[in-house]
Write a protein that holds these residues in place. Structure first.
Motif, PDB file in Angstrom:
ATOM      1  N   PHE A  37       0.796  -1.220   0.000  1.00 49.36           N
ATOM      2  CA  PHE A  37       0.000   0.000   0.000  1.00 49.36           C
ATOM      3  C   PHE A  37       0.833   1.278   0.000  1.00 49.36           C
ATOM      4  O   PHE A  37       0.333   2.329  -0.428  1.00 49.36           O
ATOM      5  N   SER A  38       2.076   1.244   0.454  1.00 50.37           N
ATOM      6  CA  SER A  38       2.882   2.477   0.479  1.00 50.37           C
ATOM      7  C   SER A  38       3.009   3.118  -0.907  1.00 50.37           C
ATOM      8  O   SER A  38       2.707   4.308  -1.073  1.00 50.37           O
ATOM      9  N   ILE A  41      -0.441   4.481  -2.058  1.00 45.79           N
ATOM     10  CA  ILE A  41      -0.850   5.728  -1.405  1.00 45.79           C
ATOM     11  C   ILE A  41      -0.120   6.913  -2.027  1.00 45.79           C
ATOM     12  O   ILE A  41      -0.712   7.980  -2.253  1.00 45.79           O
ATOM     13  N   GLN A  44      -1.805   7.538  -5.305  1.00 43.63           N
ATOM     14  CA  GLN A  44      -3.097   8.204  -5.109  1.00 43.63           C
ATOM     15  C   GLN A  44      -2.905   9.687  -4.811  1.00 43.63           C
ATOM     16  O   GLN A  44      -3.629  10.539  -5.347  1.00 43.63           O
ATOM     17  N   PHE A  45      -1.933  10.003  -3.957  1.00 43.72           N
ATOM     18  CA  PHE A  45      -1.681  11.401  -3.605  1.00 43.72           C
ATOM     19  C   PHE A  45      -1.264  12.202  -4.837  1.00 43.72           C
ATOM     20  O   PHE A  45      -1.753  13.317  -5.071  1.00 43.72           O
ATOM     21  N   GLN A  48      -4.285  12.744  -7.098  1.00 43.07           N
ATOM     22  CA  GLN A  48      -5.180  13.781  -6.601  1.00 43.07           C
ATOM     23  C   GLN A  48      -4.661  15.171  -6.918  1.00 43.07           C
ATOM     24  O   GLN A  48      -5.433  16.063  -7.300  1.00 43.07           O
ATOM     25  N   SER A  88      -9.466   6.579  -7.135  1.00 42.96           N
ATOM     26  CA  SER A  88      -8.871   5.980  -5.937  1.00 42.96           C
ATOM     27  C   SER A  88      -9.471   4.606  -5.646  1.00 42.96           C
ATOM     28  O   SER A  88      -8.791   3.742  -5.074  1.00 42.96           O
ATOM     29  N   PHE A  92      -7.109   1.319  -4.806  1.00 43.54           N
ATOM     30  CA  PHE A  92      -7.177   0.503  -3.596  1.00 43.54           C
ATOM     31  C   PHE A  92      -7.706  -0.904  -3.880  1.00 43.54           C
ATOM     32  O   PHE A  92      -7.383  -1.843  -3.146  1.00 43.54           O
TER      33      PHE A  92
END
Length: 207
Positions: A37-38, A41, A44-45, A48, A88, A92
């Motif tokens: 997940f690191s 994430i 995703q950031f 965004q 997102s 995920f």
């Protein structure tokens, strides 16, 4: 002494992406979760930021300083946030699928059937979709609320009320998201608990 090296856990986790047999210890599982997940994430950031950043045309128009250009830039940012919220979900879900077999093995360590691992993609999808819908609803209401704020400036109580109106749902409780969130909470607690002592019906205790 158990080997908790990141390299070993990474090789074992990614090498068994399609194998739910056996058992995984708590330490192995949660380190593998962080490894999966690191980067997602971070992705995703970055997504965004890119989607919510206004286009050059909108920025150039806003530089003139008129209210219409400022409103257009705000609406562009909100549309980008909505797009990012829906995108997102896919990010995920990729993480959930990568962790599906590892989650099943961790549940085996708890002497539970691996089918419970399906809660992970369902819960992430349901809660993510609920969040994306709320973001979309807020984006639809905000332009009208901003016009109202411009007509009635300087009232702190009204500003709090407008924020509440922007975030209020017009469709009642989002039961899929609520159920998905509760199931995810149960799954997280179960995955964080110690495994059974010694062998169980899914095999010997993890090393």
């Amino acid at each position: 002494m158990a080997d908790f090296s990141v390299g070993r856990i990474s090789r074992r986790g990614f090498g068994r992406l399609f194998s739910a047999y056996g058992r995984d210890s708590r330490m192995d599982f949660w380190i593998f979760v962080a490894l999966v997940f690191s980067p997602l994430i971070v992705l995703q950031f970055a997504m965004q930021i890119l989607l919510a950043f206004p286009s050059m045309d909108v920025l150039a128009a806003n530089a003139r300083g008129d209210a219409e250009a400022s409103r257009a830039m705000f609406e562009s940012q909100m549309k980008g946030m909505v797009s990012a919220a829906y995108a997102s979900i896919g990010i995920f879900l990729i993480g959930a699928l990568l962790l599906l077999s590892a989650t099943a093995r961790r549940l085996h360590d708890r002497a539970r059937a691996g089918w419970w691992a399906l809660i992970l993609p369902f819960g992430l999808f349901a809660t993510g979709l609920g969040q994306a819908r709320r973001t979309a609803e807020a984006a639809e209401r905000l332009p009208a609320l901003m016009e109202k704020m411009e007509r009635q400036p300087g009232n702190p109580a009204s500003m709090i009320d407008w924020v509440a109106q922007a975030n209020a749902s017009t469709h009642g409780p989002d039961w899929p998201a609520i159920v998905g969130g509760l199931l995810l909470a149960w799954l997280a607690i179960e995955l964080a608990r110690a495994g059974t002592d010694g062998p169980n019906r899914f095999g010997p205790a993890p090393e």
